[in-house]
Design a protein around this motif. Structure first.
Motif, PDB file in Angstrom:
ATOM      1  N   HIS A  76       0.942  -1.390  -0.224  1.00 14.86           N
ATOM      2  CA  HIS A  76       0.315   0.283  -0.115  1.00 14.86           C
ATOM      3  C   HIS A  76       1.214   1.031  -0.103  1.00 14.86           C
ATOM      4  CE1 HIS A  76       0.446   0.088   4.426  1.00 14.86           C
ATOM      5  NE2 HIS A  76       0.667  -0.900   4.466  1.00 14.86           N
ATOM      6  N   PRO A  77       0.098   2.475  -0.223  1.00 22.75           N
ATOM      7  CA  PRO A  77       0.933   3.279  -0.265  1.00 22.75           C
ATOM      8  C   PRO A  77       2.760   3.779   0.985  1.00 22.75           C
ATOM      9  CG  PRO A  77      -1.286   4.177  -0.332  1.00 22.75           C
ATOM     10  CD  PRO A  77      -1.056   2.875   0.346  1.00 22.75           C
ATOM     11  N   ASP A  87      -1.586   1.753  -9.338  1.00 20.24           N
ATOM     12  CA  ASP A  87      -3.245   1.796  -9.586  1.00 20.24           C
ATOM     13  C   ASP A  87      -3.914   0.250  -8.723  1.00 20.24           C
ATOM     14  OD1 ASP A  87      -3.183   3.914 -11.372  1.00 20.24           O
ATOM     15  OD2 ASP A  87      -2.355   2.582 -13.442  1.00 20.24           O
ATOM     16  N   ALA A  88      -3.035  -0.516  -8.745  1.00 20.61           N
ATOM     17  CA  ALA A  88      -3.631  -1.220  -7.609  1.00 20.61           C
ATOM     18  C   ALA A  88      -4.109  -1.330  -5.731  1.00 20.61           C
ATOM     19  CB  ALA A  88      -2.424  -2.144  -7.589  1.00 20.61           C
ATOM     20  N   ILE A  89      -4.800  -2.345  -5.708  1.00 22.73           N
ATOM     21  CA  ILE A  89      -5.632  -2.597  -4.539  1.00 22.73           C
ATOM     22  C   ILE A  89      -5.218  -3.923  -4.735  1.00 22.73           C
ATOM     23  CG2 ILE A  89      -7.436  -3.165  -2.647  1.00 22.73           C
ATOM     24  CD1 ILE A  89      -8.854  -0.243  -3.861  1.00 22.73           C
ATOM     25  N   TYR A  90      -4.444  -4.476  -3.347  1.00 27.57           N
ATOM     26  CA  TYR A  90      -3.645  -5.312  -3.547  1.00 27.57           C
ATOM     27  C   TYR A  90      -4.711  -6.061  -2.041  1.00 27.57           C
ATOM     28  CZ  TYR A  90       0.025  -4.948  -6.065  1.00 27.57           C
ATOM     29  OH  TYR A  90       1.271  -4.427  -7.662  1.00 27.57           O
ATOM     30  N   LEU A  91      -4.824  -7.267  -1.969  1.00 28.50           N
ATOM     31  CA  LEU A  91      -5.540  -8.271  -0.491  1.00 28.50           C
ATOM     32  C   LEU A  91      -4.863  -8.954  -0.401  1.00 28.50           C
ATOM     33  CD1 LEU A  91      -9.119  -7.440  -1.278  1.00 28.50           C
ATOM     34  CD2 LEU A  91      -8.121  -6.088   0.499  1.00 28.50           C
ATOM     35  N   ASN A  92      -4.751  -9.628   0.571  1.00 27.52           N
ATOM     36  CA  ASN A  92      -3.335 -11.210   0.385  1.00 27.52           C
ATOM     37  C   ASN A  92      -5.158 -11.789   2.391  1.00 27.52           C
ATOM     38  OD1 ASN A  92      -2.014  -8.766  -0.286  1.00 27.52           O
ATOM     39  ND2 ASN A  92      -0.561 -11.008  -0.078  1.00 27.52           N
ATOM     40  N   ALA A  93      -4.634 -12.979   2.363  1.00 26.27           N
ATOM     41  CA  ALA A  93      -5.370 -13.889   3.357  1.00 26.27           C
ATOM     42  C   ALA A  93      -3.829 -14.961   3.285  1.00 26.27           C
ATOM     43  CB  ALA A  93      -6.406 -14.322   3.236  1.00 26.27           C
ATOM     44  N   THR A  94      -4.013 -15.453   4.797  1.00 26.97           N
ATOM     45  CA  THR A  94      -2.721 -17.082   4.765  1.00 26.97           C
ATOM     46  C   THR A  94      -4.025 -17.836   4.584  1.00 26.97           C
ATOM     47  OG1 THR A  94      -1.254 -15.358   6.360  1.00 26.97           O
ATOM     48  CG2 THR A  94      -1.521 -17.588   6.563  1.00 26.97           C
ATOM     49  N   ASP A 111     -12.371  -2.698 -13.283  1.00 29.25           N
ATOM     50  CA  ASP A 111     -12.681  -3.455 -14.176  1.00 29.25           C
ATOM     51  C   ASP A 111     -11.480  -4.771 -14.675  1.00 29.25           C
ATOM     52  OD1 ASP A 111     -13.072  -3.857 -17.734  1.00 29.25           O
ATOM     53  OD2 ASP A 111     -10.865  -3.509 -17.904  1.00 29.25           O
ATOM     54  N   TYR A 112     -10.257  -4.522 -14.214  1.00 20.97           N
ATOM     55  CA  TYR A 112      -9.519  -5.252 -14.031  1.00 20.97           C
ATOM     56  C   TYR A 112      -9.249  -6.465 -12.490  1.00 20.97           C
ATOM     57  CZ  TYR A 112      -5.066  -9.048 -14.018  1.00 20.97           C
ATOM     58  OH  TYR A 112      -4.807  -9.953 -13.562  1.00 20.97           O
ATOM     59  N   PHE A 113      -9.715  -7.467 -12.467  1.00 22.98           N
ATOM     60  CA  PHE A 113      -9.423  -8.172 -11.186  1.00 22.98           C
ATOM     61  C   PHE A 113      -9.506  -9.874 -11.347  1.00 22.98           C
ATOM     62  CE2 PHE A 113     -11.371 -11.393  -8.815  1.00 22.98           C
ATOM     63  CZ  PHE A 113     -11.484 -10.854  -7.282  1.00 22.98           C
ATOM     64  N   GLY A 114      -8.307  -9.912 -10.554  1.00 23.56           N
ATOM     65  CA  GLY A 114      -7.700 -11.328 -10.454  1.00 23.56           C
ATOM     66  C   GLY A 114      -7.277 -11.771  -9.014  1.00 23.56           C
ATOM     67  N   ILE A 115      -7.816 -13.326  -9.037  1.00 21.95           N
ATOM     68  CA  ILE A 115      -7.352 -13.988  -8.092  1.00 21.95           C
ATOM     69  C   ILE A 115      -6.359 -14.681  -7.975  1.00 21.95           C
ATOM     70  CG2 ILE A 115      -9.596 -15.097  -7.619  1.00 21.95           C
ATOM     71  CD1 ILE A 115      -9.287 -14.741  -4.229  1.00 21.95           C
ATOM     72  N   ARG A 173      -5.535  -9.336  -7.438  1.00 21.28           N
ATOM     73  CA  ARG A 173      -5.237  -8.293  -8.178  1.00 21.28           C
ATOM     74  C   ARG A 173      -6.488  -6.708  -8.073  1.00 21.28           C
ATOM     75  NH1 ARG A 173      -1.050 -11.743  -8.133  1.00 21.28           N
ATOM     76  NH2 ARG A 173       1.105 -10.635  -8.004  1.00 21.28           N
ATOM     77  N   GLN A 174      -6.608  -5.879  -7.740  1.00 16.22           N
ATOM     78  CA  GLN A 174      -8.095  -5.090  -8.733  1.00 16.22           C
ATOM     79  C   GLN A 174      -7.195  -3.779  -8.669  1.00 16.22           C
ATOM     80  OE1 GLN A 174     -11.576  -4.256  -6.675  1.00 16.22           O
ATOM     81  NE2 GLN A 174      -9.817  -5.280  -4.787  1.00 16.22           N
TER      82      GLN A 174
END
Length: 361
Positions: A76-77, A87-94, A111-115, A173-174
């Motif tokens: 994050h920033p 441009d990304a919002i990153y989310l993580n989970a263990t 628009d762009y989304f990937g998991i 990833r968004q």
């Protein structure tokens, strides 16, 4: 079972070992012959290590229980890893590849989304192999945007994210095109068939978490320092290197990465020109030597498919310079004389090759 916290001396020894490993990370970074020697770069290098420590503790201590996962941001920033995308919002989970998980939420409008599921080995050998991917266009969503995803080792009807035995993390990833008018996805994750509530803190878990966190700082810093040194072999160029390196580091298989190293003397600017192909998303960003994106909150250091100003022939001109030269897309060096950069293309089998030249301002 014996615990490293059975006595004050043992606990103190554990803490001393943790601090010693962090010192080794600092020595490894600060004493690299290739690392930049300006006061700004040294200060950013030490700040980078503190940021990695924060992320390491989030990953290995605060959010490390695969029975009770939660999404958090590991980039994050104010904490960045490996050319993080502004441009990304990153989310993580263990997670654990031996378990099954349910992910619920709302797809949002980005628009762009990937998991993807990953085997995170940053604390061991600096790699993060992909063990399963699910793309935004493949998601089955309800009319109101709600979605459910099952993450498991065995196939599942509907939205299924594959896991492998060594899967240890899920990454979302968004990529924004325009933050002002896009709504991010929101997600909740839970283990299916797990215990009802977590047990009290296990002293041995804490000991392991501290060791892993210190090793994460060392391993991550070492990995991306080696990348920067690799890019330095092609100064002021944007070579298209073997993508295998980036995949091992946790890169999205849909993305084609073109990294570069820039170095400018006083009174110089770097001009990068490239054709632009039609694809779901592309962006360019300017990074420091430690492969952190420069401060995109306050400086123009990145552009994407939506924000870039193209030439009349549809090509893209980027100007890397300490000041705006009045043409092209200005990328502010923000007090730096050298650093790294990245051009991303998504779903582009044959991305165009950028050309570069150094000019006198």
């Amino acid at each position: 079972m014996p615990s490293p916290f059975d006595s004050d001396d043992e606990a103190a020894a554990l803490w001393a070992s943790f601090c010693q490993r962090l010192q080794q990370a600092g020595d490894m970074i600060m004493h690299r012959p290739a690392a930049p020697k300006t006061p700004l770069d040294r200060a950013e290098g030490l700040r980078y290590l503190t940021r990695l420590l924060r992320l390491g503790l989030e990953i290995n201590l605060e959010h490390a229980d695969p029975d009770f996962p939660a999404f958090y941001s590991a980039s994050h920033p104010t904490a960045k890893i490996g050319a993080d995308n502004p441009d990304a919002i990153y989310l993580n989970a263990t997670i654990s590849g031996r378990n099954t998980y349910r992910i619920t939420g709302n797809r949002g409008t980005i628009d762009y989304f990937g998991i993807g599921s990953k085997a995170n080995r940053y604390h061991i050998d600096g790699t993060m192999a992909s063990t399963g991917e699910l793309r935004g266009p493949d998601l089955q969503t309800a009319p109101d945007g709600t979605v459910e995803i099952i993450a498991s080792a065995t196939p599942h009807p509907g939205n299924w994210l594959p896991l492998a035995e060594d899967s240890s993390m899920i990454i979302v990833r968004q990529f924004h095109l325009n933050r002002a008018c896009e709504t991010p996805a929101t997600f909740h994750i839970e283990r299916i068939g797990g215990p009802a509530r977590p047990p009290p803190l296990d002293p041995n878990f804490t000991a392991t978490a501290l060791t892993k966190s210190a090793n994460f700082v060392h391993g991550t810093a070492e990995t991306f320092a080696r990348w920067a040194e690799l890019f330095m072999a092609h100064p002021n160029e944007m070579p298209d290197l073997d993508q295998t390196l980036y995949r091992k580091g946790g890169g999205d298989p849909r993305i084609h990465y073109i990294h570069g190293y820039w170095s400018l003397a006083p009174g110089e600017a770097l001009i990068i020109e490239t054709p632009v192909v039609d694809c779901p998303y592309w962006n360019f960003q300017l990074d420091n030597w430690w492969m952190e994106s420069l401060d995109y909150r306050h400086h123009p250091i990145t552009i994407n498919k939506h924000t870039a100003r193209l030439n009349t022939d549809g090509t893209l001109t980027l100007v890397i310079s300490p000041r705006d030269l009045g043409y092209g897309n200005w990328m502010d060096t923000n007090g730096h004389t050298a650093g790294t950069s990245l051009l991303r293309w998504i779903d582009t089998p044959a991305p165009p090759a950028p050309t570069t030249k150094v000019i006198k301002i």
